[in-house]
Every structure is written in C-alpha cells, then in structure tokens.
Design a protein around this motif. Structure first.
Motif, PDB file in Angstrom:
ATOM      1  N   ASN A  22       0.828  -1.212   0.000  1.00 47.81           N
ATOM      2  CA  ASN A  22       0.000   0.000   0.000  1.00 47.81           C
ATOM      3  C   ASN A  22       0.860   1.258   0.000  1.00 47.81           C
ATOM      4  O   ASN A  22       0.553   2.238  -0.685  1.00 47.81           O
ATOM      5  CB  ASN A  22      -0.957   0.005   1.187  1.00 47.81           C
ATOM      6  N   ILE A  23       1.959   1.249   0.758  1.00 47.96           N
ATOM      7  CA  ILE A  23       2.880   2.394   0.768  1.00 47.96           C
ATOM      8  C   ILE A  23       3.500   2.572  -0.619  1.00 47.96           C
ATOM      9  O   ILE A  23       3.587   3.689  -1.137  1.00 47.96           O
ATOM     10  CB  ILE A  23       3.972   2.209   1.836  1.00 47.96           C
ATOM     11  N   HIS A  24       3.917   1.466  -1.224  1.00 48.33           N
ATOM     12  CA  HIS A  24       4.525   1.531  -2.558  1.00 48.33           C
ATOM     13  C   HIS A  24       3.533   2.085  -3.581  1.00 48.33           C
ATOM     14  O   HIS A  24       3.892   2.943  -4.392  1.00 48.33           O
ATOM     15  CB  HIS A  24       5.006   0.143  -2.982  1.00 48.33           C
ATOM     16  N   LEU A  25       2.288   1.632  -3.547  1.00 48.09           N
ATOM     17  CA  LEU A  25       1.273   2.119  -4.488  1.00 48.09           C
ATOM     18  C   LEU A  25       0.989   3.608  -4.278  1.00 48.09           C
ATOM     19  O   LEU A  25       0.891   4.366  -5.248  1.00 48.09           O
ATOM     20  CB  LEU A  25      -0.008   1.306  -4.350  1.00 48.09           C
ATOM     21  N   VAL A  60      12.570  18.900  -6.250  1.00 48.57           N
ATOM     22  CA  VAL A  60      13.142  18.614  -4.928  1.00 48.57           C
ATOM     23  C   VAL A  60      12.208  17.696  -4.137  1.00 48.57           C
ATOM     24  O   VAL A  60      12.670  16.770  -3.457  1.00 48.57           O
ATOM     25  CB  VAL A  60      13.427  19.925  -4.163  1.00 48.57           C
ATOM     26  N   GLN A  61      10.901  17.916  -4.239  1.00 50.43           N
ATOM     27  CA  GLN A  61       9.956  17.036  -3.551  1.00 50.43           C
ATOM     28  C   GLN A  61      10.046  15.611  -4.088  1.00 50.43           C
ATOM     29  O   GLN A  61      10.025  14.642  -3.326  1.00 50.43           O
ATOM     30  CB  GLN A  61       8.525  17.565  -3.695  1.00 50.43           C
ATOM     31  N   GLN A  62      10.154  15.479  -5.410  1.00 58.19           N
ATOM     32  CA  GLN A  62      10.307  14.153  -6.001  1.00 58.19           C
ATOM     33  C   GLN A  62      11.624  13.518  -5.562  1.00 58.19           C
ATOM     34  O   GLN A  62      11.684  12.310  -5.313  1.00 58.19           O
ATOM     35  CB  GLN A  62      10.287  14.239  -7.524  1.00 58.19           C
ATOM     36  N   LEU A  63      12.661  14.324  -5.494  1.00 54.77           N
ATOM     37  CA  LEU A  63      13.970  13.810  -5.081  1.00 54.77           C
ATOM     38  C   LEU A  63      13.912  13.241  -3.659  1.00 54.77           C
ATOM     39  O   LEU A  63      14.482  12.183  -3.385  1.00 54.77           O
ATOM     40  CB  LEU A  63      15.023  14.910  -5.175  1.00 54.77           C
ATOM     41  N   CYS A  64      13.199  13.906  -2.783  1.00 54.41           N
ATOM     42  CA  CYS A  64      13.056  13.402  -1.409  1.00 54.41           C
ATOM     43  C   CYS A  64      12.382  12.031  -1.397  1.00 54.41           C
ATOM     44  O   CYS A  64      12.812  11.122  -0.678  1.00 54.41           O
ATOM     45  CB  CYS A  64      12.263  14.392  -0.555  1.00 54.41           C
ATOM     46  N   LEU A  65      11.339  11.876  -2.210  1.00 51.32           N
ATOM     47  CA  LEU A  65      10.666  10.578  -2.294  1.00 51.32           C
ATOM     48  C   LEU A  65      11.577   9.518  -2.904  1.00 51.32           C
ATOM     49  O   LEU A  65      11.633   8.381  -2.437  1.00 51.32           O
ATOM     50  CB  LEU A  65       9.389  10.691  -3.122  1.00 51.32           C
ATOM     51  N   ALA A  66      12.295   9.887  -3.949  1.00 49.83           N
ATOM     52  CA  ALA A  66      13.197   8.936  -4.615  1.00 49.83           C
ATOM     53  C   ALA A  66      14.306   8.490  -3.676  1.00 49.83           C
ATOM     54  O   ALA A  66      14.694   7.316  -3.672  1.00 49.83           O
ATOM     55  CB  ALA A  66      13.783   9.565  -5.878  1.00 49.83           C
ATOM     56  N   ARG A  68      14.072   8.338  -0.440  1.00 48.65           N
ATOM     57  CA  ARG A  68      13.446   7.456   0.551  1.00 48.65           C
ATOM     58  C   ARG A  68      13.267   6.050  -0.012  1.00 48.65           C
ATOM     59  O   ARG A  68      13.409   5.069   0.708  1.00 48.65           O
ATOM     60  CB  ARG A  68      12.106   8.034   0.980  1.00 48.65           C
ATOM     61  N   LEU A  69      12.963   5.971  -1.321  1.00 49.28           N
ATOM     62  CA  LEU A  69      12.797   4.669  -1.967  1.00 49.28           C
ATOM     63  C   LEU A  69      14.132   4.047  -2.371  1.00 49.28           C
ATOM     64  O   LEU A  69      14.176   2.897  -2.773  1.00 49.28           O
ATOM     65  CB  LEU A  69      11.917   4.814  -3.216  1.00 49.28           C
ATOM     66  N   GLU A  73      17.924   5.664 -10.377  1.00 49.70           N
ATOM     67  CA  GLU A  73      17.538   6.245 -11.675  1.00 49.70           C
ATOM     68  C   GLU A  73      16.582   7.410 -11.475  1.00 49.70           C
ATOM     69  O   GLU A  73      16.724   8.450 -12.115  1.00 49.70           O
ATOM     70  CB  GLU A  73      16.868   5.198 -12.583  1.00 49.70           C
ATOM     71  N   LEU A  74      15.638   7.239 -10.574  1.00 51.01           N
ATOM     72  CA  LEU A  74      14.676   8.310 -10.304  1.00 51.01           C
ATOM     73  C   LEU A  74      15.351   9.488  -9.620  1.00 51.01           C
ATOM     74  O   LEU A  74      15.038  10.646  -9.920  1.00 51.01           O
ATOM     75  CB  LEU A  74      13.517   7.779  -9.456  1.00 51.01           C
ATOM     76  N   MET A  75      16.288   9.220  -8.722  1.00 48.88           N
ATOM     77  CA  MET A  75      17.014  10.314  -8.071  1.00 48.88           C
ATOM     78  C   MET A  75      17.770  11.134  -9.118  1.00 48.88           C
ATOM     79  O   MET A  75      17.748  12.366  -9.084  1.00 48.88           O
ATOM     80  CB  MET A  75      17.979   9.768  -7.016  1.00 48.88           C
ATOM     81  N   SER A  76      18.431  10.467 -10.042  1.00 48.18           N
ATOM     82  CA  SER A  76      19.170  11.169 -11.078  1.00 48.18           C
ATOM     83  C   SER A  76      18.232  11.978 -11.966  1.00 48.18           C
ATOM     84  O   SER A  76      18.531  13.118 -12.339  1.00 48.18           O
ATOM     85  CB  SER A  76      19.972  10.170 -11.922  1.00 48.18           C
ATOM     86  N   THR A  77      17.084  11.403 -12.289  1.00 45.76           N
ATOM     87  CA  THR A  77      16.088  12.119 -13.093  1.00 45.76           C
ATOM     88  C   THR A  77      15.643  13.394 -12.377  1.00 45.76           C
ATOM     89  O   THR A  77      15.552  14.462 -12.993  1.00 45.76           O
ATOM     90  CB  THR A  77      14.872  11.208 -13.364  1.00 45.76           C
ATOM     91  N   CYS A  78      15.385  13.294 -11.093  1.00 42.97           N
ATOM     92  CA  CYS A  78      14.964  14.470 -10.309  1.00 42.97           C
ATOM     93  C   CYS A  78      16.060  15.530 -10.285  1.00 42.97           C
ATOM     94  O   CYS A  78      15.785  16.725 -10.430  1.00 42.97           O
ATOM     95  CB  CYS A  78      14.590  14.060  -8.893  1.00 42.97           C
ATOM     96  N   TRP A  79      17.316  15.091 -10.100  1.00 42.95           N
ATOM     97  CA  TRP A  79      18.433  16.035 -10.121  1.00 42.95           C
ATOM     98  C   TRP A  79      18.517  16.751 -11.468  1.00 42.95           C
ATOM     99  O   TRP A  79      18.761  17.962 -11.537  1.00 42.95           O
ATOM    100  CB  TRP A  79      19.749  15.318  -9.833  1.00 42.95           C
ATOM    101  N   LEU A  80      18.321  16.003 -12.558  1.00 40.38           N
ATOM    102  CA  LEU A  80      18.424  16.617 -13.887  1.00 40.38           C
ATOM    103  C   LEU A  80      17.282  17.601 -14.136  1.00 40.38           C
ATOM    104  O   LEU A  80      17.491  18.663 -14.745  1.00 40.38           O
ATOM    105  CB  LEU A  80      18.476  15.543 -14.967  1.00 40.38           C
TER     106      LEU A  80
END
Length: 130
Positions: A22-25, A60-66, A68-69, A73-80
């Motif tokens: 449920n957390i993942h979804l 930055v908000q997405q980066l925080c979630l990435a 945490r997970l 790849e998602l962290m790098s995407t958020c940075w870019l």
C-alpha cells in the motif's frame, strides 16, 4: 490423511507485506502526480521565472521521495529536472555542478533511455542557454 483446504500462512507477515504494498502504491501515485505537475511547470519555465521556481520545488519534492525509496535512476532524473529549472532561472553554475555530478549515474544506467535522453537534453539546454 486429510489435507486442509484453508491456508496456513503467516498472517502477521502477510499484513506487513500488504502494508508495504500500500505504501509503494501510494508513493508511485504521488510520484506520477508530481511528475505531471513538474512537467507542466518545466514547459512553462522558459517563459516564466515563477514556473521555473515551481518546477525546481517539485523536483526537490520528487527527489526526497526517490531518496526514501533508494531508487537511483529516479534520483538522477529528479536532479536533472532540478538542473533544467536552474538553467531556466539563470543559475548556470549550480546547474553545471548537478549535470557533472549525475554523469556517473547516467553512464551506469545507460540502458535507461529516458535518463540518457534527459541528460542529453539538459546538457544541450545548458550549452544553448548562455
């Protein structure tokens, strides 16, 4: 010998797995909404400083979630995406630092087409926006 038709699973473990699922979804749904919102702000960022700032905030908000997970790849995407918004805000030095810091991740995940395309687009925009 009689075999029971009822499951004898570990219900406490199933409860934990269900909770994690449920957390993942919920996190995936939130990331999708933030991605849509960030993409809209990014598209408007070339003509509006306010939109570019909002794009940076969403990144930055997405980066925080990435983070945490622990999804590199998602962290790098958020940075870019953050670098793209910094370019739009004329913060070239900070954008350049982010671009160079993400190069090893892009090389490591070079089969991830979206990430490599985003990296190329960010470098192109950095060079063009002088």
């Amino acid at each position: 010998r009689v075999v029971s038709t009822q499951s004898t699973g570990d219900f406490s473990w199933m409860s934990k797995i269900s909770h994690l699922q449920n957390i993942h979804l919920a996190t995936s749904e939130l990331l999708n909404w933030l991605s849509t919102l960030g993409g809209g702000w990014s598209a408007l960022g070339d003509s509006s400083q306010y939109a570019a700032q909002q794009c940076f905030t969403v990144s930055v908000q997405q980066l925080c979630l990435a983070q945490r997970l622990q999804y590199p790849e998602l962290m790098s995407t958020c940075w870019l995406y953050a670098a793209l918004s910094l370019i739009q805000l004329n913060h070239r030095r900070e954008a350049k630092q982010i671009i160079f810091s993400q190069y090893p991740t892009v090389i490591r995940f070079r089969n991830h087409r979206y990430l490599t395309s985003l990296y190329s687009a960010t470098v192109f925009k950095y060079k063009r926006h002088r």
